[in-house]
Enzyme design. Sequence first.
Site, short mmCIF file in Angstrom:
data_model
loop_
_atom_site.label_atom_id
_atom_site.label_comp_id
_atom_site.label_asym_id
_atom_site.label_seq_id
_atom_site.Cartn_x
_atom_site.Cartn_y
_atom_site.Cartn_z
N LYS A 85 0.85 -1.20 0.00
CA LYS A 85 0.00 0.00 0.00
C LYS A 85 0.88 1.24 0.00
O LYS A 85 1.89 1.31 0.72
CB LYS A 85 -0.91 -0.04 1.24
CG LYS A 85 -1.92 1.09 1.35
CD LYS A 85 -2.77 0.89 2.60
CE LYS A 85 -3.81 1.97 2.80
NZ LYS A 85 -4.65 1.72 4.01
N SER A 159 -9.36 1.73 3.33
CA SER A 159 -8.55 2.52 2.41
C SER A 159 -7.56 1.68 1.61
O SER A 159 -7.01 2.15 0.61
CB SER A 159 -7.77 3.59 3.19
OG SER A 159 -6.87 3.01 4.12
N SER A 183 -9.57 -0.59 7.47
CA SER A 183 -9.03 -0.57 6.12
C SER A 183 -8.39 -1.88 5.69
O SER A 183 -8.19 -2.11 4.49
CB SER A 183 -7.98 0.55 5.99
OG SER A 183 -8.57 1.81 6.23
#
Length: 621
Positions: A85, A159, A183
């Site tokens: 990420k 996210s 997330s």
Amino acid sequence: MHAPNPFTLEEWQQAYRDGAMPGPLLHERRRQLAGAGADPAWILLASEAQLDDQLAALAARAAVCADAAERARALPLYGVPFAVKDNIDIAGLPTTAACPAFSHDAERSAHAVQRLVEAGAVWLGKTNLDQFATGLVGTRSPYGRPASVFAADRVSGGSSSGSAVVVARGDVPLALGTDTAGSGRVPAGFNNIVGLKPTPGRVSTTGVLPACRSLDCVSVFAHTVPAAATVLALIEGPDTDDAYSAFAPGPAGWNGPLRVGVPRDPVFSGDAGYAAAFERALGELRRLGHSAVPIDFAPLHRVADLLYAGPWVAERHAVVQELLARDPQALDPSVRQIVESATAFNATDAFRGQYRLRAAQRDATALWRQVDVLMVPTAPGHPRFDEVDADPLGANAGLGTYTNFVNLLGWCALAAPAGFTATPVSEGPAAGLPFGVTFIAPANADAALARFGAQWQRAMDLPLGASRRHLEDLPAAPAGPLPAVEPTLSLAVVGAHLSGLPLNGQLTERGASLLEATTTAPRYRLHALPGTTPPKPGLVRVAAGDAGHAIAVEVWALPQRAVGSFLALIPPPLGLGSIELADGRWVHGFLCESHALAGAPDVSAFGGWRAYAASLRGAAA
């Protein structure tokens, strides 16, 4: 031979056991990804040169291994690709947090990334996210809006949007995300994969751009729970560079059928068909022998409200304060609105929030006396893009119904697939939308949660990610370590502490877990001690040459931290000594002082205390 296009971690490892070489496999995978064109799941792909540099370093580490077996031990993720990420640093690459104006080149890799590289893994690139890891929808990024791999009109979840999508469709078998408010769980649920969120502090966040630094976790996406657990085992541990590092191993598992807390009044939204799917998951839970215990979640929802409606939003402001003052238009409008709300709080509010949270943490501890683990819908619904566009903040807020409170309370969680809904999907590999549940456990119970989650996934027998693969189609479980557990003492019990007998609670309430039922070596005698309450036996070892018996025992793993309090409960003439088991092992266990055997009937011929007690019940009948 290995699959020509490995999908899961298990298949990648098998490919290398079958003789495949990392270079051809990884370059081919990179070419596939680069040739797919614009892809909102990826922000950056490794260049050919960057991949070659990693492969050269991997070859050098592998060259010092004497053989494949040694290589597997030293490099358990040898040649396995993973994604990261883009709020997590990789040395030499830009970290954007999905905000080009914030982009900066990382000088060193995050602790978790470095640990995976040291284990032999190879990063293939950086993935998209809700900007500054602020959101659960996956739509708040200038790099595009990934969709669920099962429905082009549904959000991917966030996210950690890109990390979940690239695992679900098989670009990579593993990906790192982050999880502050869900997330690492919501996008797993929307994409039919596993999302493991460790106890806060178990995995270092050094090199991770904070969302809420006091709550952030590095999360793991994988196709199977054992694969996610292997990654956790490789990245967990203390880190002196991280002030919030708090590594503390916990129990290995729980005993017998579990008491599973579930929402008394579950909340669902939208048209995803989640209510019926959750009922089916409850039925599966009961089929596995566990009990569903309805719980009032109102206190947990009040804790969740602190995250965005309380002063914790100021932690997000602390990260982007300078950028917000200099260039507010650089932020996504929804992210900017959330972050700017921090200015409404002051230091007094922050302390009041801490007081409320501390009281809630104290009260929530009592929950674990009622249940062993919680099971909740990972999300209450799966919104479409048009629903998020119509109400960006409201649609996002609803997705945190069963996630926002977990890190505030310091707990661990595991999102796992739980089937598909009956909702028709116009495009996708399944008839309905994926539905997921999340199991939540107390702090440091990560290993026990992974063990339980693996049992759940085996029982569900669902397709993995967006593939047609099932667990039964995979090679052996991932080769690699398991998450650390607390030190235990192997303790053999012979009488009233056996499972289901009156004193067994003295073990279970101290977190002991049953390892095995076996017998002693045939060198012992068992006596029924008179005048004991509850009735207890006395086990003694016979002298060399004397006739002995093999006596039934259970061996329990008792946490070493609880040994002292357990010893204090043992009355004379009993004590702990060393007992020889049938296979020649020695463990600690209950023995009796010889002077107490005068007048105590020898019941050794029954082979164990249960059989003797059953004979008494039969005689009484």
